[in-house]
Write a protein that holds these residues in place. Structure first.
Motif, PDB file in Angstrom:
ATOM      1  N   SER A 255       0.851  -1.176   0.000  1.00 28.39           N
ATOM      2  CA  SER A 255       0.000   0.000   0.000  1.00 28.39           C
ATOM      3  C   SER A 255       0.892   1.232   0.000  1.00 28.39           C
ATOM      4  CB  SER A 255      -0.943  -0.008   1.211  1.00 28.39           C
ATOM      5  OG  SER A 255      -0.211  -0.141   2.406  1.00 28.39           O
ATOM      6  N   TYR A 256       0.316   2.396  -0.255  1.00 30.07           N
ATOM      7  CA  TYR A 256       1.102   3.586  -0.561  1.00 30.07           C
ATOM      8  C   TYR A 256       0.646   4.765   0.291  1.00 30.07           C
ATOM      9  CZ  TYR A 256       2.612   0.645  -4.335  1.00 30.07           C
ATOM     10  OH  TYR A 256       3.152  -0.413  -5.036  1.00 30.07           O
ATOM     11  N   ARG A 330       6.872  10.548   0.424  1.00 30.63           N
ATOM     12  CA  ARG A 330       6.097   9.419  -0.084  1.00 30.63           C
ATOM     13  C   ARG A 330       6.800   8.141   0.329  1.00 30.63           C
ATOM     14  NH1 ARG A 330       7.784   7.108  -5.436  1.00 30.63           N
ATOM     15  NH2 ARG A 330       9.569   8.302  -6.187  1.00 30.63           N
ATOM     16  N   TRP A 331       6.000   7.098   0.598  1.00 35.41           N
ATOM     17  CA  TRP A 331       6.583   5.807   0.938  1.00 35.41           C
ATOM     18  C   TRP A 331       5.531   4.725   0.755  1.00 35.41           C
ATOM     19  CZ3 TRP A 331       5.210   9.383   4.690  1.00 35.41           C
ATOM     20  CH2 TRP A 331       4.352   8.960   5.713  1.00 35.41           C
ATOM     21  N   SER A 332       5.955   3.503   0.857  1.00 30.58           N
ATOM     22  CA  SER A 332       5.013   2.396   0.750  1.00 30.58           C
ATOM     23  C   SER A 332       5.287   1.406   1.874  1.00 30.58           C
ATOM     24  CB  SER A 332       5.130   1.698  -0.609  1.00 30.58           C
ATOM     25  OG  SER A 332       6.367   1.031  -0.716  1.00 30.58           O
ATOM     26  N   ALA A 333       4.351   0.511   2.074  1.00 29.96           N
ATOM     27  CA  ALA A 333       4.495  -0.495   3.122  1.00 29.96           C
ATOM     28  C   ALA A 333       4.069  -1.841   2.578  1.00 29.96           C
ATOM     29  CB  ALA A 333       3.644  -0.126   4.337  1.00 29.96           C
ATOM     30  N   GLN A 334       4.635  -2.882   3.154  1.00 28.19           N
ATOM     31  CA  GLN A 334       4.234  -4.238   2.802  1.00 28.19           C
ATOM     32  C   GLN A 334       3.593  -4.898   4.014  1.00 28.19           C
ATOM     33  OE1 GLN A 334       6.048  -6.389  -0.212  1.00 28.19           O
ATOM     34  NE2 GLN A 334       6.409  -8.229   0.969  1.00 28.19           N
ATOM     35  N   ASP A 335       2.450  -5.536   3.792  1.00 27.57           N
ATOM     36  CA  ASP A 335       1.724  -6.175   4.879  1.00 27.57           C
ATOM     37  C   ASP A 335       1.369  -7.599   4.508  1.00 27.57           C
ATOM     38  OD1 ASP A 335       1.063  -3.921   6.959  1.00 27.57           O
ATOM     39  OD2 ASP A 335       0.733  -3.034   5.000  1.00 27.57           O
ATOM     40  N   LEU A 336       1.273  -8.438   5.536  1.00 28.21           N
ATOM     41  CA  LEU A 336       0.941  -9.848   5.354  1.00 28.21           C
ATOM     42  C   LEU A 336      -0.440 -10.122   5.933  1.00 28.21           C
ATOM     43  CD1 LEU A 336       4.383 -11.308   6.451  1.00 28.21           C
ATOM     44  CD2 LEU A 336       3.502 -11.224   4.114  1.00 28.21           C
TER      45      LEU A 336
END
Length: 521
Positions: A255-256, A330-336
């Motif tokens: 997500s962003y 700006r950045w993004s994230a990774q989720d499980l």
């Protein structure tokens, strides 16, 4: 709509900016402690803090730098309002389990609040109401159904008809007295307390395996060993899966986020749209100014070709609804996400009860990480915990787990085959500076990235986890795997697990005899 504001070139959350975050040495020797914690994000640091308070000795092993992974890329909402879940949980697990999930996360919120107050942590902690809102008739009905679930579970909140923004909404649901904070300020202070209490912290120390037994031992990439009565896997993806099959029971998505300086004063509250694509809003203090943190979009990792377009969509949303002065970060994230949307917290497997895991927080890691730390404490000290069965990693519900398990693994097979059959569409000459692409070199797939000065980096595109083919992520300048979410830098280094080994790297001389004709076009 064309934006008037340029997206920042640097991809970096502002949480870490202008803060003195303690640094720690690399592990250089063997150790023995009561508890070995792998992962220096909010889960590992909170667990260390709690266990030290109980008189146990702990060592934290962080592969990179503290609070630099998913924790450092969060929107930092501390809430039990985790999207539209409570009606779904009632349908799948029953009213009592749905209520337990709510109680666990409220207990975590209160733990964070009490910790902030006890240690007078200056982390912009602020009580806020949390809202879910709809913009379509379809999701307005889902909001109403969720409101009925709130009533059944006794959740403090309910349906409201509007939110304090100029864009039109159909309805919304509020959960009262939730919170937000600055996660890095909070954890920087917690880190200081941990070291004062004798906790050991090591950065740039990669854990790669566990020797199981009565006293499990964590093995590091450099050959050092850390033994303890318990091992806590607090890395984003479990650094050690054992027979838990975690890569087959979770999927990764990205997500962003953009941080926006606007002319308007931001109203109170935290907001999340339930329609797709999602939009998340909250305020934050930055250099004595107020910012809006706007998040959303999203896709399964490695399954989106125009990742830069995700940022542009958020940029356009901000321009359409606010008087934007500047896009600061700006950045993004990774989720499980797990099969049933509840995190896996507890014993790694039934037979490995002294190796504990916390993973699959599904974007809601601020509270669920604290839930995990509290469950870990009670398991280690042999205390009862009413949330333990709910979060147990060994659970498996036929509905919805079986269906999700089959669909997720069918998707893995599809992308495994698809990646092997796809023919690259570019050759080296067509790749501009600052771009990356998959090309064919002597009939073999290779990933090529040219930096801004034209230097070429070549990697093998076969993921080192199970062999799927990675794709280029133009928004983050990384190689992402569509099967289980592993991510690699343009030089091939592992950014996100479950992969443990880097992509194979090649010297630029590999291209010496390569011409456009060699690509087959």
């Amino acid at each position: 709509m064309t934006s008037n504001h340029k997206l920042p070139d640097k991809i970096e959350p502002f949480w870490r900016e202008n803060l003195e975050i303690p640094t720690f040495p690399k592990l250089e020797n063997d150790l023995e402690v009561d508890v070995v914690i792998v992962g220096g994000g909010i889960t590992g640091l909170t667990a260390a803090y709690i266990l030290l308070n109980e008189g146990l000795s702990v060592a934290i092993l962080e592969a990179n730098k503290l609070v630099n992974g998913t924790t450092g890329h969060t929107t930092a909402k501390i809430t039990a309002q985790h999207d539209l879940i409570y009606d779904e949980f009632i349908q799948h697990f029953g009213k009592s389990k749905a209520r337990l999930y709510y109680e666990a996360n409220i207990e975590a919120l209160n733990f964070i609040k009490q910790t902030v107050e006890e240690h007078q942590i200056q982390c912009d902690f602020k009580v806020q109401d949390a809202y879910l809102y709809s913009t379509t008739d379809e999701y307005a009905q889902k909001i109403k159904t969720e409101g009925e679930a709130y009533e059944k579970l006794g959740i403090d909140g309910g349906i409201v008809e509007s939110i304090p923004f100029d864009f039109e909404v159909k309805n919304a649901i509020v959960m009262k007295d939730q919170a937000q904070f600055h996660p890095v300020k909070y954890l920087a202070q917690l880190t200081q307390i941990i070291t004062e209490k004798g906790g050991l912290i090591f950065e740039d120390t990669v854990a790669v395996n566990v020797e199981t037994g009565e006293k499990p031992t964590v093995l590091t990439r450099d050959g050092n060993r850390v033994t303890g009565g318990f091992v806590l896997s607090c890395s984003h993806f479990p650094f050690y899966e054992g027979l838990g099959m975690y890569s087959a029971r979770m999927y990764a998505d990205r997500s962003y986020v953009i941080a926006v300086k606007a002319k308007e004063k931001y109203p109170e509250g935290m907001y999340l749209s339930v329609d797709k694509p999602s939009r998340s809003l909250r305020s934050a203090s930055y250099k004595e100014e107020e910012l809006m943190i706007i998040g959303g979009e999203g896709h399964k990792t490695g399954q989106e070709t125009d990742t830069l377009g995700e940022y542009t969509a958020l940029e356009n949303f901000s321009e359409q609804n606010f008087e934007v002065e500047e896009i600061v970060n700006r950045w993004s994230a990774q989720d499980l996400t797990t099969l049933d949307k509840i995190p896996y917290i507890g014993e790694l497997t039934v037979d490995q009860s002294n190796i504990l895991v916390a993973t699959g927080f599904r974007k809601w890691g601020m509270t669920n990480s604290t839930v995990a730390a509290l469950i870990f404490r009670d398991i280690i000290l042999k205390r009862k915990n009413k949330y333990r069965d709910l979060y147990s990693p060994s659970r498996f519900y036929a509905d919805p787990s079986l269906k999700k398990f089959l669909l997720m693994n069918a998707d893995v097979v599809k992308h495994l085959i698809k990646g092997k059959l796809e023919m690259p569409q570019k050759n080296v000459d067509e790749i501009a500076n600052g771009e990356g692409a998959v090309i064919s070199i002597n009939g073999h797939r290779k990933g090529v990235y040219k930096d801004e000065e034209g230097k070429v980096y070549i990697v093998d595109t076969t993921c080192t986890h199970v062999g799927c083919e990675v794709s280029w992520n133009c928004g983050e300048k990384s190689w992402d795997c569509p099967c289980h979410g592993s991510r690699f830098s343009y030089t091939g280094e592992v950014l996100e697990g479950p992969a443990e080994k880097p992509l194979q790297q090649y010297d630029f001389t590999l291209l010496d005899n390569f011409t456009s004709e060699d690509s087959g076009y």
